[in-house]
Scaffold this motif. Structure first.
Motif, PDB file in Angstrom:
ATOM      1  N   ASP A 106      -1.318  15.578  -3.545  1.00 16.18           N
ATOM      2  CA  ASP A 106      -2.319  15.893  -4.563  1.00 16.18           C
ATOM      3  C   ASP A 106      -2.402  14.758  -5.586  1.00 16.18           C
ATOM      4  O   ASP A 106      -1.704  13.749  -5.470  1.00 16.18           O
ATOM      5  CB  ASP A 106      -2.001  17.238  -5.227  1.00 16.18           C
ATOM      6  CG  ASP A 106      -0.668  17.245  -5.969  1.00 16.18           C
ATOM      7  OD1 ASP A 106      -0.086  16.167  -6.190  1.00 16.18           O
ATOM      8  OD2 ASP A 106      -0.202  18.342  -6.329  1.00 16.18           O
ATOM      9  N   ALA A 107      -3.265  14.952  -6.586  1.00 15.40           N
ATOM     10  CA  ALA A 107      -3.530  13.883  -7.555  1.00 15.40           C
ATOM     11  C   ALA A 107      -2.281  13.449  -8.320  1.00 15.40           C
ATOM     12  O   ALA A 107      -2.190  12.306  -8.777  1.00 15.40           O
ATOM     13  CB  ALA A 107      -4.614  14.335  -8.536  1.00 15.40           C
ATOM     14  N   ARG A 108      -1.316  14.342  -8.454  1.00 15.73           N
ATOM     15  CA  ARG A 108      -0.073  13.986  -9.152  1.00 15.73           C
ATOM     16  C   ARG A 108       0.934  13.322  -8.211  1.00 15.73           C
ATOM     17  O   ARG A 108       1.992  12.881  -8.655  1.00 15.73           O
ATOM     18  CB  ARG A 108       0.546  15.228  -9.779  1.00 15.73           C
ATOM     19  CG  ARG A 108      -0.294  15.868 -10.884  1.00 15.73           C
ATOM     20  CD  ARG A 108       0.419  17.077 -11.450  1.00 15.73           C
ATOM     21  NE  ARG A 108       0.665  18.076 -10.408  1.00 15.73           N
ATOM     22  CZ  ARG A 108       1.642  18.981 -10.449  1.00 15.73           C
ATOM     23  NH1 ARG A 108       2.472  19.001 -11.475  1.00 15.73           N
ATOM     24  NH2 ARG A 108       1.792  19.853  -9.474  1.00 15.73           N
ATOM     25  N   GLU A 123     -10.049   9.584  -5.073  1.00 10.52           N
ATOM     26  CA  GLU A 123     -10.766  10.852  -5.177  1.00 10.52           C
ATOM     27  C   GLU A 123      -9.832  12.060  -5.266  1.00 10.52           C
ATOM     28  O   GLU A 123      -9.930  13.016  -4.502  1.00 10.52           O
ATOM     29  CB  GLU A 123     -11.720  11.014  -3.994  1.00 10.52           C
ATOM     30  CG  GLU A 123     -12.774   9.922  -3.925  1.00 10.52           C
ATOM     31  CD  GLU A 123     -13.753  10.137  -2.785  1.00 10.52           C
ATOM     32  OE1 GLU A 123     -13.746  11.224  -2.191  1.00 10.52           O
ATOM     33  OE2 GLU A 123     -14.531   9.207  -2.516  1.00 10.52           O
ATOM     34  N   GLY A 124      -8.916  11.995  -6.192  1.00 12.78           N
ATOM     35  CA  GLY A 124      -8.083  13.152  -6.472  1.00 12.78           C
ATOM     36  C   GLY A 124      -6.875  13.329  -5.582  1.00 12.78           C
ATOM     37  O   GLY A 124      -6.191  14.356  -5.657  1.00 12.78           O
ATOM     38  N   THR A 125      -6.590  12.369  -4.727  1.00 13.78           N
ATOM     39  CA  THR A 125      -5.397  12.457  -3.886  1.00 13.78           C
ATOM     40  C   THR A 125      -4.630  11.146  -3.948  1.00 13.78           C
ATOM     41  O   THR A 125      -5.136  10.111  -4.362  1.00 13.78           O
ATOM     42  CB  THR A 125      -5.752  12.755  -2.418  1.00 13.78           C
ATOM     43  OG1 THR A 125      -6.539  11.688  -1.905  1.00 13.78           O
ATOM     44  CG2 THR A 125      -6.494  14.072  -2.282  1.00 13.78           C
ATOM     45  N   VAL A 126      -3.383  11.213  -3.513  1.00 13.04           N
ATOM     46  CA  VAL A 126      -2.517  10.043  -3.425  1.00 13.04           C
ATOM     47  C   VAL A 126      -1.970   9.976  -2.003  1.00 13.04           C
ATOM     48  O   VAL A 126      -1.460  10.974  -1.488  1.00 13.04           O
ATOM     49  CB  VAL A 126      -1.350  10.128  -4.427  1.00 13.04           C
ATOM     50  CG1 VAL A 126      -0.387   8.963  -4.228  1.00 13.04           C
ATOM     51  CG2 VAL A 126      -1.872  10.142  -5.861  1.00 13.04           C
ATOM     52  N   THR A 127      -2.107   8.816  -1.375  1.00 15.14           N
ATOM     53  CA  THR A 127      -1.496   8.602  -0.069  1.00 15.14           C
ATOM     54  C   THR A 127      -0.272   7.722  -0.251  1.00 15.14           C
ATOM     55  O   THR A 127      -0.365   6.619  -0.789  1.00 15.14           O
ATOM     56  CB  THR A 127      -2.472   7.947   0.913  1.00 15.14           C
ATOM     57  OG1 THR A 127      -3.561   8.831   1.137  1.00 15.14           O
ATOM     58  CG2 THR A 127      -1.792   7.659   2.245  1.00 15.14           C
ATOM     59  N   CYS A 141       0.827  -1.208   0.000  1.00 10.71           N
ATOM     60  CA  CYS A 141       0.000   0.000   0.000  1.00 10.71           C
ATOM     61  C   CYS A 141       0.858   1.254   0.000  1.00 10.71           C
ATOM     62  O   CYS A 141       0.521   2.266   0.625  1.00 10.71           O
ATOM     63  CB  CYS A 141      -0.941  -0.024   1.205  1.00 10.71           C
ATOM     64  SG  CYS A 141      -2.036  -1.460   1.204  1.00 10.71           S
ATOM     65  N   ALA A 142       1.978   1.184  -0.725  1.00 11.44           N
ATOM     66  CA  ALA A 142       2.914   2.306  -0.756  1.00 11.44           C
ATOM     67  C   ALA A 142       2.337   3.528  -1.453  1.00 11.44           C
ATOM     68  O   ALA A 142       2.710   4.662  -1.165  1.00 11.44           O
ATOM     69  CB  ALA A 142       4.210   1.885  -1.445  1.00 11.44           C
ATOM     70  N   ARG A 143       1.398   3.298  -2.370  1.00  8.83           N
ATOM     71  CA  ARG A 143       0.806   4.415  -3.124  1.00  8.83           C
ATOM     72  C   ARG A 143      -0.657   4.064  -3.405  1.00  8.83           C
ATOM     73  O   ARG A 143      -0.937   3.141  -4.153  1.00  8.83           O
ATOM     74  CB  ARG A 143       1.561   4.648  -4.428  1.00  8.83           C
ATOM     75  CG  ARG A 143       1.086   5.837  -5.249  1.00  8.83           C
ATOM     76  CD  ARG A 143       1.870   5.932  -6.540  1.00  8.83           C
ATOM     77  NE  ARG A 143       1.383   6.993  -7.392  1.00  8.83           N
ATOM     78  CZ  ARG A 143       1.907   8.223  -7.454  1.00  8.83           C
ATOM     79  NH1 ARG A 143       2.956   8.520  -6.716  1.00  8.83           N
ATOM     80  NH2 ARG A 143       1.407   9.137  -8.255  1.00  8.83           N
ATOM     81  N   VAL A 144      -1.540   4.800  -2.792  1.00 11.68           N
ATOM     82  CA  VAL A 144      -2.974   4.543  -2.931  1.00 11.68           C
ATOM     83  C   VAL A 144      -3.656   5.798  -3.434  1.00 11.68           C
ATOM     84  O   VAL A 144      -3.544   6.873  -2.826  1.00 11.68           O
ATOM     85  CB  VAL A 144      -3.594   4.114  -1.588  1.00 11.68           C
ATOM     86  CG1 VAL A 144      -5.091   3.886  -1.746  1.00 11.68           C
ATOM     87  CG2 VAL A 144      -2.915   2.853  -1.059  1.00 11.68           C
TER      88      VAL A 144
END
Length: 231
Positions: free
Chosen positions: A171-173, A145-149, A139-142
């Motif tokens: 943000d989304a990028r 809805e327009g965001t990245v965790t 789950c390094a990059r999830v």
């Protein structure tokens, strides 16, 4: 009346961002914990963990200054999720626990957690930490809805093995930090795993975010060896 903690949870969840959800989940997640908390007056302890053994446990047993805005909870529930849960598992994936204690503090825009889990063997404790690091990788990059965790781990020199884990919203990028994140240090010493977590309205990741979790993890790595057979 809606407390400050509840208002914050509702506001962050309504924002619809992964980062907001990370913090909102941490703030609201104490509801289940509170149901199984053992307050200071009960005097019960988890098998193998003496009363007031956790670093923040004595403070958690004292009355809070602002009852409508802040709350401590203590739980000895063996089946509680690890305080660090990058993949948002519904139940813990680790096995062979023999004792556990979780202490959490919740206030508006803030959640802190201290957790000590003792396993049946050193090998079981190793597997538990390896499983947690596997979550970090999966789950390094999830995106949501327009965001990245983003979640990642860095090794630190504490105990037999330790890592500091960063969870941060972008943000989304996946470039500009947004509000919401977690900072944690997880240490294994012998057959025990200790976790120190802070969750709040983090933005930019700073080394100073880990000052308190690192300090606490070092203290517990030394203290846990006073328990018979743990180290």
């Amino acid at each position: 009346m809606t407390t400050g903690m509840a208002r914050t949870t509702i506001r962050l969840a309504a924002a619809g961002t992964v980062a907001g959800t990370v913090l909102a989940t941490a703030l609201a997640g104490g509801a289940a914990l509170a149901e199984t908390s053992e307050r200071g007056e009960t005097g019960s302890t988890s098998a193998g963990i003496p009363r007031n053994f956790l670093l923040h446990e004595p403070q958690a047993r004292r009355p809070v200054r602002y009852p409508g805005e802040e709350e401590w909870a203590i739980s000895d529930r063996l089946g509680a999720n690890l305080e660090v849960n990058p993949c948002d598992l519904r139940r813990p994936a680790d096995r062979d626990r023999v004792a556990a204690r979780t202490v959490v503090y919740r206030a508006p825009e803030h959640h802190s957690g201290e957790q000590l889990v003792i396993y049946r063997s050193t090998a079981a404790a190793r597997r538990a930490l390896a499983g947690l690091l596997g979550q970090v990788e999966r789950c390094a990059r999830v995106k949501s809805e327009g965001t990245v965790t983003k979640t990642w781990a860095d090794p630190v020199h504490i105990g037999d093995r330790a890592v500091r884990i960063t969870v941060q919203g972008y943000d989304a990028r996946g470039v500009r930090p947004v509000i919401g994140g977690q900072r944690a240090v997880v240490v294994r010493e012998g057959r025990a795993v200790a976790i120190y977590l802070l969750a709040g309205e983090y933005g930019k990741v700073r080394g100073s975010d880990f000052t308190r979790p690192l300090k606490d993890a070092r203290k517990m790595a030394a203290k846990v060896c006073s328990l018979r057979g743990v180290c």
